[in-house]
Write a protein that holds these residues in place. Sequence first.
Motif, PDB file in Angstrom:
ATOM      1  N   UNK A   1      22.214  45.315  11.570  1.00 23.75           N
ATOM      2  CA  UNK A   1      21.271  46.219  12.219  1.00 23.75           C
ATOM      3  C   UNK A   1      20.170  46.628  11.239  1.00 23.75           C
ATOM      4  N   UNK A   2      20.531  46.850   9.987  1.00 29.15           N
ATOM      5  CA  UNK A   2      19.510  47.166   8.984  1.00 29.15           C
ATOM      6  C   UNK A   2      18.543  46.010   8.800  1.00 29.15           C
ATOM      7  N   UNK A   3      19.073  44.781   8.802  1.00 29.82           N
ATOM      8  CA  UNK A   3      18.204  43.610   8.660  1.00 29.82           C
ATOM      9  C   UNK A   3      17.233  43.529   9.827  1.00 29.82           C
ATOM     10  N   UNK A   4      17.721  43.808  11.030  1.00 28.19           N
ATOM     11  CA  UNK A   4      16.841  43.797  12.200  1.00 28.19           C
ATOM     12  C   UNK A   4      15.807  44.914  12.114  1.00 28.19           C
ATOM     13  N   UNK A   5      16.264  46.101  11.697  1.00 30.35           N
ATOM     14  CA  UNK A   5      15.353  47.239  11.627  1.00 30.35           C
ATOM     15  C   UNK A   5      14.214  46.998  10.642  1.00 30.35           C
ATOM     16  N   UNK A   6      14.518  46.298   9.559  1.00 28.20           N
ATOM     17  CA  UNK A   6      13.535  46.084   8.493  1.00 28.20           C
ATOM     18  C   UNK A   6      12.763  44.772   8.615  1.00 28.20           C
ATOM     19  N   UNK A   7      13.086  43.977   9.628  1.00 25.93           N
ATOM     20  CA  UNK A   7      12.413  42.689   9.778  1.00 25.93           C
ATOM     21  C   UNK A   7      10.943  42.892  10.138  1.00 25.93           C
ATOM     22  N   UNK A   8      10.106  42.086   9.552  1.00 25.22           N
ATOM     23  CA  UNK A   8       8.682  42.146   9.879  1.00 25.22           C
ATOM     24  C   UNK A   8       8.487  41.698  11.320  1.00 25.22           C
ATOM     25  N   UNK A   9       7.480  42.222  11.987  1.00 22.17           N
ATOM     26  CA  UNK A   9       7.210  41.779  13.364  1.00 22.17           C
ATOM     27  C   UNK A   9       7.050  40.258  13.413  1.00 22.17           C
ATOM     28  N   UNK A  10       7.528  39.698  14.485  1.00 25.86           N
ATOM     29  CA  UNK A  10       7.459  38.245  14.614  1.00 25.86           C
ATOM     30  C   UNK A  10       6.020  37.756  14.505  1.00 25.86           C
ATOM     31  N   UNK A  11       5.791  36.794  13.641  1.00 23.05           N
ATOM     32  CA  UNK A  11       4.436  36.266  13.447  1.00 23.05           C
ATOM     33  C   UNK A  11       4.512  34.759  13.246  1.00 23.05           C
ATOM     34  N   UNK A  12       5.101  34.109  14.197  1.00 24.76           N
ATOM     35  CA  UNK A  12       5.251  32.654  14.129  1.00 24.76           C
ATOM     36  C   UNK A  12       3.940  31.993  14.564  1.00 24.76           C
ATOM     37  N   UNK A  13       3.278  31.371  13.625  1.00 24.39           N
ATOM     38  CA  UNK A  13       2.006  30.703  13.938  1.00 24.39           C
ATOM     39  C   UNK A  13       2.076  29.204  13.697  1.00 24.39           C
ATOM     40  N   UNK A  14       3.286  28.713  13.393  1.00 26.40           N
ATOM     41  CA  UNK A  14       3.451  27.288  13.098  1.00 26.40           C
ATOM     42  C   UNK A  14       3.898  26.542  14.344  1.00 26.40           C
ATOM     43  N   UNK A  15       3.146  25.533  14.721  1.00 27.04           N
ATOM     44  CA  UNK A  15       3.462  24.749  15.912  1.00 27.04           C
ATOM     45  C   UNK A  15       4.620  23.797  15.640  1.00 27.04           C
ATOM     46  N   UNK A  16       5.338  23.407  16.677  1.00 28.18           N
ATOM     47  CA  UNK A  16       6.424  22.431  16.506  1.00 28.18           C
ATOM     48  C   UNK A  16       5.874  21.059  16.117  1.00 28.18           C
ATOM     49  N   UNK A  17       6.773  20.184  15.720  1.00 23.08           N
ATOM     50  CA  UNK A  17       6.453  18.770  15.510  1.00 23.08           C
ATOM     51  C   UNK A  17       6.985  18.004  16.718  1.00 23.08           C
ATOM     52  N   UNK A  18       6.212  17.043  17.224  1.00 18.88           N
ATOM     53  CA  UNK A  18       6.633  16.319  18.412  1.00 18.88           C
ATOM     54  C   UNK A  18       6.108  14.893  18.376  1.00 18.88           C
ATOM     55  N   UNK A  19       6.952  13.958  18.824  1.00 16.14           N
ATOM     56  CA  UNK A  19       6.558  12.544  18.866  1.00 16.14           C
ATOM     57  C   UNK A  19       7.366  11.829  19.937  1.00 16.14           C
ATOM     58  N   UNK A  20       6.730  10.879  20.604  1.00 13.50           N
ATOM     59  CA  UNK A  20       7.420  10.043  21.598  1.00 13.50           C
ATOM     60  C   UNK A  20       8.087   8.878  20.864  1.00 13.50           C
ATOM     61  N   UNK A  21       9.402   8.749  21.043  1.00 12.60           N
ATOM     62  CA  UNK A  21      10.131   7.692  20.362  1.00 12.60           C
ATOM     63  C   UNK A  21      10.224   6.413  21.164  1.00 12.60           C
ATOM     64  N   UNK A  22      10.269   6.528  22.475  1.00 14.00           N
ATOM     65  CA  UNK A  22      10.351   5.358  23.357  1.00 14.00           C
ATOM     66  C   UNK A  22       9.777   5.763  24.708  1.00 14.00           C
ATOM     67  N   UNK A  23       9.064   4.829  25.390  1.00 11.22           N
ATOM     68  CA  UNK A  23       8.839   3.429  25.035  1.00 11.22           C
ATOM     69  C   UNK A  23       7.791   3.272  23.937  1.00 11.22           C
ATOM     70  N   UNK A  24       7.738   2.079  23.386  1.00 10.18           N
ATOM     71  CA  UNK A  24       6.772   1.797  22.327  1.00 10.18           C
ATOM     72  C   UNK A  24       5.383   1.550  22.914  1.00 10.18           C
ATOM     73  N   UNK A  25       4.372   1.867  22.142  1.00 13.85           N
ATOM     74  CA  UNK A  25       2.999   1.602  22.573  1.00 13.85           C
ATOM     75  C   UNK A  25       2.827   0.123  22.879  1.00 13.85           C
ATOM     76  N   UNK A  26       2.142  -0.167  24.004  1.00 11.44           N
ATOM     77  CA  UNK A  26       1.892  -1.540  24.393  1.00 11.44           C
ATOM     78  C   UNK A  26       2.990  -2.174  25.210  1.00 11.44           C
ATOM     79  N   UNK A  27       4.104  -1.466  25.417  1.00 10.67           N
ATOM     80  CA  UNK A  27       5.213  -2.039  26.191  1.00 10.67           C
ATOM     81  C   UNK A  27       4.810  -2.232  27.645  1.00 10.67           C
TER      82      UNK A  27
END
Length: 590
Positions: free
Chosen positions: A387-413
Amino acid sequence: MTSVPHPGLRHTLTAVALAAAAFTTLPALAAAGEDGAARRLLVMPRAGLPDADFRALLAVHGGQARKMGQSSLYVVDLAAGVSGRSVQSRLARHRLLKFAELDRRIEPAYAANDPYLGSEWHLTTISAPAAWDLSQGAGVTIAILDSGVDGTHPDLAARMVAGWNFYDGSADTSDANGHGTAVAGAAAATSDNATGVAAVAGKASLMPVRIADANAYAYWSTVAQGLTWAADHGARVANVSYNGVAGSSSIASAANYMRSKGGLVVVAAGNDGTDPGYAATTAMIPVAATDGSDQRVGWSNYGAFVALAAPGANIWTTNRGGGYAAWSGTSFSSPITAGVVALMMARRPDLPNTTIESLLYASAKDLGAAGRDSNFGWGRVDAAAAVNAAANAAPAADTTAPAVAIGAPAAGASVSGTVTVDVAASDAVGVARVELSVGGTTVGIDGVAPYAFAWDTTGVANGSNTLQAVAYDAAGNRAVSSAVTVNVANAVTTPVADTTAPKVLLVNPVAGSVSGTVTVSVSASDDRGAAGIKHKLYVDGSQVASGSGATLSYAWNTKRVRAGSHTLKVVSTDAAANSASASVVVTVVR
């Protein structure tokens, strides 16, 4: 009093959970084996698979599918004389399905100014009194998925909110066994009321969700239904004090559904004193049991899947009928941990569930080998530190986008028919959902890893078509994958006069309660193929999305509309201007 012993006998369940709100009826069990239902499967199709194709796939095996609430999980009943194990083995390898597993019966994980406060050693061990100076859980609802709860108990009555009974499809959530009342009391019996026992989160609310019979035995299917229902009805924490839940893909999917709504699911590690071999999971928080010396109790399960440990021996709690007793088992380690989660959420309602979870792990008392280990996970839960860790946590400031890639099908298939599309996505905090689009139209939304889609190529014109995946995290950051262009080469039929309207179905949501971001899924077919179908999606008469082909998906953020009743409608028109529509009325809850 002595501890309630672990049940030595197993019992055959002769009735099953029935419909609730948006849930479909489960028929009486076919001959059940000791740990499973002989002719009942749990199946999840790849996102975007047209409903007609999914049901046709199951019909080959004599299977009838019924959707589980607002999730993308289905219960599949097989015809008499069909081998469930044989069908499951084949469906589990089908390229258009994410998984298929036999439904299994599970047992409860118990070995078998408040008057009893002095006997509640576990509260001092986890430093709960110090945590209460900062939070007592007010405003957070904990769903108790169990045999029901005695809502008339003097230590529980003030904590109760409405729940549901999936055993017999009613609003009667009274306790048929006693296990659920004991579990509920360990999490959130009313504290500081000069009555009975104190609990970890004495001002949290309790939502009783009955999933079990009078012997307290449940099924993977009733657990998954209960989690989905609780998530749709406002629970922030869910507790499942049952053996074997961490080994189910279906329960993991339902737990991830609750996570997508901002909740967390805490489960018992089990009481066999063995390593069941389950892999570590990010869907739920499995908890092992410790004693008064901070040692793992011999009957507690252990292994790579264990995330935390908590007291589980001789836990004084509420009994059905108004009394109190000392109980033992990971059945009680789990709700003690769920109560700590509720304290954290109540203290910092602005923190995302993923942050609450990471702080819960980081604040635990490290026991055994340094870092995460198979006996204690990240350590024994510490309420005050958490509870102390939660109380002292900085406000959420997630500004980093996820990583994403299509694995299949392959380009040109070169592709035709229904194509499987695999997407890899990751995020430092957590991926909320992945959307797959073809030519700018969203054809599928998947909120559960691995991110797997089924794309019906008959819904687009032959030739080059471009696929892209978009990943979102809980903070709304998005990332777009590199485009993958493929060549669609479906057989061409000679056109003739078309006077037949397309068939259209709103697969999701179904009538019932919804919250958070809801995946709206449309599936359509036409006697001349899906390529000419165009869709328009409306919410309360206002168009919110459009697209073409066999499917359409849309992420509807219900936080942007008022609570209450809303009508969703899709109008689908084929190339000859024949049209059809489908609609559903849902209730947005906060």
